[in-house]
Enzyme design. Structure first.
Site, short mmCIF file in Angstrom:
data_model
loop_
_atom_site.label_atom_id
_atom_site.label_comp_id
_atom_site.label_asym_id
_atom_site.label_seq_id
_atom_site.Cartn_x
_atom_site.Cartn_y
_atom_site.Cartn_z
N ARG A 80 0.85 -1.18 0.00
CA ARG A 80 0.00 0.00 0.00
C ARG A 80 0.89 1.24 0.00
O ARG A 80 1.70 1.41 0.90
CB ARG A 80 -0.89 -0.01 1.24
CG ARG A 80 -1.72 1.23 1.44
CD ARG A 80 -2.65 1.09 2.66
NE ARG A 80 -3.44 2.28 2.85
CZ ARG A 80 -3.19 3.22 3.77
NH1 ARG A 80 -2.18 3.10 4.60
NH2 ARG A 80 -3.95 4.28 3.87
N HIS A 123 -2.63 11.04 0.65
CA HIS A 123 -2.09 10.83 2.00
C HIS A 123 -1.45 12.15 2.43
O HIS A 123 -0.26 12.21 2.72
CB HIS A 123 -1.11 9.65 2.00
CG HIS A 123 -0.89 9.02 3.35
ND1 HIS A 123 -1.05 7.67 3.59
CD2 HIS A 123 -0.51 9.55 4.53
CE1 HIS A 123 -0.77 7.40 4.87
NE2 HIS A 123 -0.43 8.53 5.46
N GLU A 168 -7.22 8.63 6.08
CA GLU A 168 -7.48 9.30 7.36
C GLU A 168 -7.93 10.75 7.23
O GLU A 168 -7.22 11.69 7.61
CB GLU A 168 -6.23 9.24 8.25
CG GLU A 168 -5.76 7.83 8.52
CD GLU A 168 -4.68 7.75 9.59
OE1 GLU A 168 -4.14 8.80 9.97
OE2 GLU A 168 -4.38 6.64 10.04
N ASN A 303 -7.55 1.80 9.94
CA ASN A 303 -6.24 2.05 10.56
C ASN A 303 -6.41 2.05 12.06
O ASN A 303 -7.23 2.80 12.60
CB ASN A 303 -5.68 3.41 10.12
CG ASN A 303 -5.24 3.41 8.67
OD1 ASN A 303 -5.35 2.40 7.96
ND2 ASN A 303 -4.72 4.53 8.21
N TYR A 305 -4.21 1.94 15.75
CA TYR A 305 -2.96 1.95 16.52
C TYR A 305 -3.20 1.70 18.00
O TYR A 305 -2.45 0.99 18.65
CB TYR A 305 -2.22 3.28 16.31
CG TYR A 305 -1.64 3.37 14.93
CD1 TYR A 305 -0.39 2.84 14.66
CD2 TYR A 305 -2.35 3.94 13.88
CE1 TYR A 305 0.15 2.89 13.38
CE2 TYR A 305 -1.82 3.99 12.60
CZ TYR A 305 -0.57 3.47 12.36
OH TYR A 305 -0.04 3.51 11.09
N GLU A 383 -3.62 -0.06 8.15
CA GLU A 383 -2.45 0.35 8.94
C GLU A 383 -2.58 -0.19 10.35
O GLU A 383 -3.65 -0.11 10.95
CB GLU A 383 -2.31 1.88 9.05
CG GLU A 383 -1.76 2.55 7.84
CD GLU A 383 -1.62 4.07 8.01
OE1 GLU A 383 -1.38 4.54 9.14
OE2 GLU A 383 -1.78 4.76 6.99
C1 PNW Z 1 -1.19 7.65 10.62
N1 PNW Z 1 -2.56 11.59 15.69
O1 PNW Z 1 -1.02 8.94 11.08
C2 PNW Z 1 -0.81 7.80 9.17
O2 PNW Z 1 -1.68 7.29 8.21
C3 PNW Z 1 0.62 7.47 8.88
O3 PNW Z 1 1.04 8.29 7.83
C4 PNW Z 1 1.46 7.62 10.13
O4 PNW Z 1 2.82 7.50 9.89
C5 PNW Z 1 0.95 6.59 11.12
O5 PNW Z 1 -0.43 6.77 11.40
C6 PNW Z 1 1.69 6.57 12.44
O6 PNW Z 1 1.50 7.77 13.13
C7 PNW Z 1 -1.42 9.51 12.26
O7 PNW Z 1 -1.79 12.44 16.18
C8 PNW Z 1 -0.62 10.52 12.78
O8 PNW Z 1 -3.68 11.34 16.22
C9 PNW Z 1 -0.99 11.21 13.91
C10 PNW Z 1 -2.19 10.88 14.53
C11 PNW Z 1 -3.00 9.87 14.01
C12 PNW Z 1 -2.61 9.20 12.87
#
Ligand code: PNW
Length: 486
Positions: A80, A123, A168, A303, A305, A383
């Protein structure tokens, strides 16, 4: 100790890894590429740690063939990546043939290596020229986005079958135009709300146009999610804080895409915080827009995390902030009014994000049951990954990165995906974020998410131990992680 029986992924489940153009390509001003909002933002004092920028990044623009060879060696089935609008239509208008050439070469290389190209059109690297005209706060940017998408399809439609419109949109709107943490770094509720609508409009019109051209394309959007829990489930104020966080992050995008409406409770919350901004937003939502936004999609990218436990009251010992740092005056954490994160004793990554694999199972089940299944849309984890403070070492004369924390993270989250699949969720693939260490937005090069180490002095790539483990998992299609719900 009883051995955990190994568990097998469905034969058509796709294993991949993800990146994004601005984070890896470099060659920022080569072959006709012009500034994007991120090139500009990197030069704003205090916006990015160490004043890092994307000028060189992983130099993927020049090293793409080696990177694809590495993907093949690892056995990745799909990759991706995103294309850079500022490379292809550098001012948002005229097409730059050299920029398109790069993506043609990349896609050909992937196909040659038998890696399925999974293309994301946006992106976050909006051409600066379009930001100068208002960026996502103005409606015309949605039209320009669709024109750019069609340019990409003209060039690659014969070879690329999977197209994601946006990555996102929460980040590209509220984090960028309201919280000031991402480019263009503004602090306006009004702008964040307008941006969210115009991004979604650009998504919907692009899906319509691409579908009209070719019914066989796999079309979708990628959203970022949190799993919001009340710090104290018996405290109604905490329950309400979790509702707001979920509403502003998740439902604000899910509801228009799948149901053709913005969540009424969150509109009212926004009105209570900023009535003028909410009125401007409502005036921007023209008749028919929500039908366009709700155009059916084939794939929803999830996505994930981390989750968040939130309390309505400020806790005495708040965890370290899990959002990007900034030295700029005026920076405000967003969403306002959605509570304060509390510490619940889970492990954390180098981003200070909680490690909560079961949150991914809960998220997939919820999104499937409430949104995707009724719409006939398949889910993909587009992700998931973790930053850790990696150590480079020599073992038997070999350079190694023994990143046990990332390996555990990968295994436990793949287990969480299987838990969801076994519970009946139609989740068809997983992309680790990221293939390479890269430019981590406001954190610059300080945070490393890769399963491949990048030495930014030499551009040397080293497959980390987590990457070796991922290769083994892909080859065997099995893991021995227990089902977390049993
Ligand atoms: C995502 N926050 O980004 C992105 O899709 C990626 O490009 C990035 O590298 C990855 O997650 C890891 O961070 C985010 O601050 C960046 O809430 C910041 C936030 C959320 C998603």
């Amino acid at each position: 100790m009883t051995a955990t029986p190994s568990r097998t992924f469905p034969s058509d489940f796709l294993f991949g890894a993800a990146t994004a153009a601005f984070q890896i390509e470099g060659a920022a001003f080569e072959d006709g590429r012009r500034a994007s909002v991120w090139d500009t933002f990197c030069r704003v004092p205090g916006a990015v740690i160490n004043a890092d920028n994307g000028d060189v990044a992983c130099d993927h623009y020049h090293r793409y063939a080696d990177d694809v060879a590495l993907m093949k060696r690892m056995g990745l089935q799909t990759y991706r990546f995103s294309t850079s609008w500022a490379r292809v239509r550098p001012d948002g208008g005229v097409v730059n043939a050299k920029g398109l050439d790069f993506y043609e070469r990349l896609v050909d290389e992937l196909l040659e290596a038998d890696v399925l190209p999974w293309l994301t059109l946006y992106h976050w690297d909006l051409p600066q020229a379009l930001q100068d005209e208002g960026g996502w706060t103005v409606r015309s940017t949605a039209d320009k986005f669709t024109e750019y998408a069609l340019t990409m399809h003209d060039a690659l439609g014969d070879r690329v079958k999977v197209w994601t419109t946006l990555n996102e949109p929460w980040c590209a709107s509220f984090l960028s135009y309201t919280a000031g943490l991402h480019a263009p770094g503004h602090y306006s509720m009004r702008e964040g709300l307008l941006a969210s609508h115009h991004l979604l409009l650009g998504h919907g019109q692009t899906v319509r146009e691409l579908r009209a051209r070719d019914e066989s394309l796999d079309l979708g959007i990628t959203l970022n999610f949190t799993v919001a829990d009340p710090a104290d489930p018996d405290n109604p104020d905490d329950v309400d804080a979790a509702r707001r966080l979920d509403g502003q992050h998740n439902r604000w995008f899910l509801d228009p895409v799948f149901r053709g409406q913005y969540p009424a409770d969150i509109v009212e919350d926004f009105r209570a915080t900023d009535s003028a901004a909410t009125e401007a937003f409502e005036a921007a939502v023209l008749p028919g827009d929500l039908d366009v936004i709700a155009t059916p999609i084939d794939a929803l990218g999830v996505n994930y995390y981390h989750g968040d436990a939130v309390s309505a009251a400020e806790p005495a010992n708040p965890p370290e902030a899990g959002h990007a740092p900034t030295d700029r005056p005026g920076a405000s954490p967003f969403p306002a009014g959605s509570g304060y994160p509390v510490e619940r004793g889970l492990g954390r990554t180098a981003m200070h994000w909680e490690i909560q694999p079961h949150g991914l199972t809960r998220l997939l089940e919820r999104v499937w049951n409430e949104y995707a299944q009724p719409a006939g849309t398949a889910l993909y984890v587009t992700e998931n990954g973790a930053a850790f403070d990696d150590v480079v070492t020599e073992i038997d004369g070999e350079t190694r990165v023994p990143d046990a924390g990332r390996t555990d993270f990968l295994r436990s989250h793949l287990g969480a995906v299987l838990d969801a699949a076994e519970a009946g969720v139609d989740v068809r693939g997983y992309f680790y974020w990221s293939m390479l260490d890269n430019f981590e937005w406001a954190w610059g090069y300080e945070k490393r998410f890769g399963i491949v180490r990048v030495d930014y002095d030499t551009q040397e790539r080293v497959l980390k131990d987590s990457g070796r483990e991922y290769s083994r998992i892909i080859a065997s299609r099995t893991i021995d992680v227990p089902n977390a719900t049993l």
